[in-house]
Design a protein around this motif. Sequence first.
Motif, PDB file in Angstrom:
ATOM      1  N   HIS A   1      -9.276   1.802  -1.055  1.00  0.00           N
ATOM      2  CA  HIS A   1      -8.116   1.787  -0.157  1.00  0.00           C
ATOM      3  C   HIS A   1      -8.285   2.601   1.114  1.00  0.00           C
TER       4      HIS A   1
ATOM      5  N   THR B   1       0.833  -1.201   0.000  1.00  0.00           N
ATOM      6  CA  THR B   1       0.000   0.000   0.000  1.00  0.00           C
ATOM      7  C   THR B   1       0.867   1.250   0.000  1.00  0.00           C
TER       8      THR B   1
ATOM      9  N   SER C   1      -6.240   2.092   4.720  1.00  0.00           N
ATOM     10  CA  SER C   1      -5.197   3.094   4.965  1.00  0.00           C
ATOM     11  C   SER C   1      -5.472   3.871   6.243  1.00  0.00           C
TER      12      SER C   1
ATOM     13  N   ARG D   1       2.480   1.748  -3.437  1.00  0.00           N
ATOM     14  CA  ARG D   1       1.493   2.262  -4.387  1.00  0.00           C
ATOM     15  C   ARG D   1       1.235   3.740  -4.153  1.00  0.00           C
ATOM     16  N   GLN D   2       0.999   4.133  -2.906  1.00  0.00           N
ATOM     17  CA  GLN D   2       0.645   5.528  -2.630  1.00  0.00           C
ATOM     18  C   GLN D   2       1.828   6.462  -2.842  1.00  0.00           C
TER      19      GLN D   2
END
Length: 295
Positions: free
Chosen positions: A182, A8, A186, A11-12
Amino acid sequence: MPAAYRRTLIRQISQHAHSEIVGMLPEGNWITRAPSLRRKAALLAKVQDEGGHGLYLYAAAETLGVTREELVDQLLSGAAKYSSIFNYPTLTWADIGAIGWLVDGAAIMNQIPLCRTSYGPYARAMIRICKEESFHQRQGYEIMLTLCRGTPEQKAMAQDALNRWWWPALMMFGPPDSESQHTAQSMRWKIKRFTNDELRQKFVDATVPQGLYLGLTFPDPDLRFDPETGHWRFGAIDWEEFRRVLAGYGPCNRERLEARRRAHAEGAWVREAALANAAKRRQRAAYAAHRIAAE
């Protein structure tokens, strides 16, 4: 570190880095056409800042075990996403003001909470980025203020820019919470501190009074102040447009990726020279260490 948490973050952070790099293109389009030397110098500095932000973020992503080359390849191949806002054209000088005021304003709203995100290297990168973005936002608003205090034609140019950039700026916060894939996870991991809809509302509440001070009209007939909640209520966002641009069918998607691919190819000799110089410096350092040891 949990594998899903790491994925995650990669990706972010990588999407954030790509957005900074691609975001240089719409404004770079106006460097040679800025209306004065002062404006040109300020715009050059801003574009340079955005490139630096991308480098900070790529470096933060590298601490998670992914290489910068992998991330750049994902961008150039079209496999990685970046902020949809940068797939819109900058048609007039007022667009540069609107980007600074609205786009950088939305970025600040998104990014200030990231200074307290749960992953340290990302949080530390964001502290410096947010300081610089605040100058970018002020620069954009000052451009809009100057235009609105100028001739009727200049104010009309500022109004046209607001009309075209307002809705894409609201889309920058991502899909509504009910459709976000997400956000919930998150939030649990404290990568994000606020949801998409919460950040979008904060942005609208902060920005509408600024626009009214300029004497501009927002392109939303449903925009109204709710005295009971203290919030500005806004109309429905065209999420079909958001999904279309994100899927690669925006006004400038192809142009943006082609520009990045061309720059990457034309810069190959610079990367090769830098790597050769680094190898030469390592060899010299090793030779010097060997001589010292021999003595």
